[in-house]
Design a protein around this motif. Structure first.
Motif, PDB file in Angstrom:
ATOM      1  N   MET A   1      41.825  23.438 -62.341  1.00 31.65           N
ATOM      2  CA  MET A   1      40.969  24.605 -62.194  1.00 31.65           C
ATOM      3  C   MET A   1      41.727  25.656 -61.392  1.00 31.65           C
ATOM      4  O   MET A   1      42.323  25.351 -60.362  1.00 31.65           O
ATOM      5  CB  MET A   1      39.678  24.226 -61.484  1.00 31.65           C
ATOM      6  N   ALA A   2      41.720  26.882 -61.860  1.00 25.33           N
ATOM      7  CA  ALA A   2      42.530  27.909 -61.228  1.00 25.33           C
ATOM      8  C   ALA A   2      42.000  28.310 -59.858  1.00 25.33           C
ATOM      9  O   ALA A   2      42.751  28.732 -58.997  1.00 25.33           O
ATOM     10  CB  ALA A   2      42.617  29.134 -62.137  1.00 25.33           C
TER      11      ALA A   2
ATOM     12  N   ILE B   1      39.179  28.796 -65.476  1.00 28.62           N
ATOM     13  CA  ILE B   1      40.152  27.976 -66.190  1.00 28.62           C
ATOM     14  C   ILE B   1      41.239  28.870 -66.771  1.00 28.62           C
ATOM     15  O   ILE B   1      40.963  29.885 -67.406  1.00 28.62           O
ATOM     16  CB  ILE B   1      39.481  27.200 -67.344  1.00 28.62           C
ATOM     17  N   GLY B   2      42.466  28.484 -66.564  1.00 30.78           N
ATOM     18  CA  GLY B   2      43.555  29.234 -67.166  1.00 30.78           C
ATOM     19  C   GLY B   2      44.833  28.402 -67.167  1.00 30.78           C
ATOM     20  O   GLY B   2      45.032  27.590 -66.268  1.00 30.78           O
ATOM     21  N   PRO B   3      45.662  28.560 -68.158  1.00 40.10           N
ATOM     22  CA  PRO B   3      45.488  29.335 -69.389  1.00 40.10           C
ATOM     23  C   PRO B   3      44.507  28.651 -70.351  1.00 40.10           C
ATOM     24  O   PRO B   3      44.708  27.484 -70.702  1.00 40.10           O
ATOM     25  CB  PRO B   3      46.885  29.388 -70.007  1.00 40.10           C
TER      26      PRO B   3
ATOM     27  N   LEU C   1      46.999  20.561 -64.410  1.00 38.09           N
ATOM     28  CA  LEU C   1      46.046  20.476 -63.308  1.00 38.09           C
ATOM     29  C   LEU C   1      44.955  21.538 -63.445  1.00 38.09           C
ATOM     30  O   LEU C   1      43.812  21.318 -63.043  1.00 38.09           O
ATOM     31  CB  LEU C   1      46.770  20.630 -61.970  1.00 38.09           C
ATOM     32  N   HIS C   2      45.308  22.682 -64.014  1.00 33.06           N
ATOM     33  CA  HIS C   2      44.316  23.737 -64.241  1.00 33.06           C
ATOM     34  C   HIS C   2      43.247  23.298 -65.244  1.00 33.06           C
ATOM     35  O   HIS C   2      42.140  23.825 -65.258  1.00 33.06           O
ATOM     36  CB  HIS C   2      44.992  25.011 -64.758  1.00 33.06           C
ATOM     37  N   HIS C   3      43.609  22.348 -66.105  1.00 34.61           N
ATOM     38  CA  HIS C   3      42.715  21.956 -67.194  1.00 34.61           C
ATOM     39  C   HIS C   3      41.969  20.651 -66.917  1.00 34.61           C
ATOM     40  O   HIS C   3      41.321  20.125 -67.809  1.00 34.61           O
ATOM     41  CB  HIS C   3      43.521  21.819 -68.488  1.00 34.61           C
ATOM     42  N   ARG C   4      42.056  20.174 -65.693  1.00 33.28           N
ATOM     43  CA  ARG C   4      41.402  18.910 -65.361  1.00 33.28           C
ATOM     44  C   ARG C   4      39.907  18.909 -65.680  1.00 33.28           C
ATOM     45  O   ARG C   4      39.395  17.920 -66.207  1.00 33.28           O
ATOM     46  CB  ARG C   4      41.632  18.580 -63.881  1.00 33.28           C
TER      47      ARG C   4
END
Length: 224
Positions: free
Chosen positions: A1-2, A8-10, A70-73
């Motif tokens: 998660m940003a 959320i990104g990208p 990790l951003h997409h967890r």
């Protein structure tokens, strides 16, 4: 998660994962990669697919791939560590790589079948007034993670052919342009009625293309 606000990104990772799912990429890979029922074991096919997605998004090494994942967890669960990815790549000997190439060829034939079903049929090229039919497939790759980067090239190409072929500015865009316009779009994760939603800023110039791409991938016939 940003950030702490469920940003959320990208967000383009969801399109690439959708493309992998709808083209049936993961199952053939699972059949040729090591597996285990041990506690904590990470499915190697999933690790390889998400590594390929990270490469499309711009990762140049395993550490960058882990950071992107990790951003997409919140979307895909706990990211595979760079050590897990390294362990997975370490077992890819010549025989396994040949099996992966065979699995890719199988999925590629499935993608061609999906393209034949598309309105207008298969996108044959016309050069100097002559229609070029038939395919010669050449793998050209110069990155350090050969197996995953070949899959990355596949996913990016299949997504364009299946879902972006009629969108000006994306169908033939360069990789950096694709990342800027589509893949690196940020979205906010929301939950409602036990379902998760990605909310995209409507003022983003390519927001409609993003949702159109998702809809076209979702509408693809299921691979049997």
């Amino acid at each position: 998660m940003a950030d702490g606000k469920r940003l959320i990104g990208p967000a383009g990772a969801v399109l690439l994962r959708r493309c992998a799912d709808r083209t049936g990429l993961t199952d053939p890979l699972a059949g040729v990669l090591p597996s285990s029922t041990a506690a904590g074991w990470r499915d190697r096919a999933g690790v390889l697919v998400h590594l390929a997605i990270a490469i499309v998004l711009g990762a140049a090494n395993l550490s960058e791939a882990e950071q992107l994942q990790l951003h997409h967890r919140p979307l895909f669960g706990i990211a595979a560590s760079d050590s897990t990815a390294r362990s997975m790549l370490a077992v890819l000997d010549g025989a396994t790589l040949a099996k992966i190439a065979k699995a890719r060829a199988k999925v590629r034939r499935q993608v061609w079948s999906l393209l034949h079903l598309r309105p207008g049929g298969f996108p044959w090229l016309t050069v100097a007034g002559k229609r070029l039919t038939g395919w010669i497939v050449i793998d050209l790759d110069a990155t350090i993670i050969t197996s995953a980067s070949n899959l990355a090239a596949d996913l990016d190409a299949w997504l364009r052919l299946l879902a972006l072929h009629d969108i000006d500015g994306l169908a033939n865009a360069e990789p950096d342009t694709m990342r800027f316009r589509l893949y690196h779009l940020s979205a906010r994760l929301a939950e409602h009625a036990r379902r998760r939603w990605l909310r995209i800023e409507r003022t983003w110039p390519w927001a409609t293309s993003f949702t159109t791409c998702w809809q076209q991938l979702t509408a693809l016939p299921a691979i049997t």
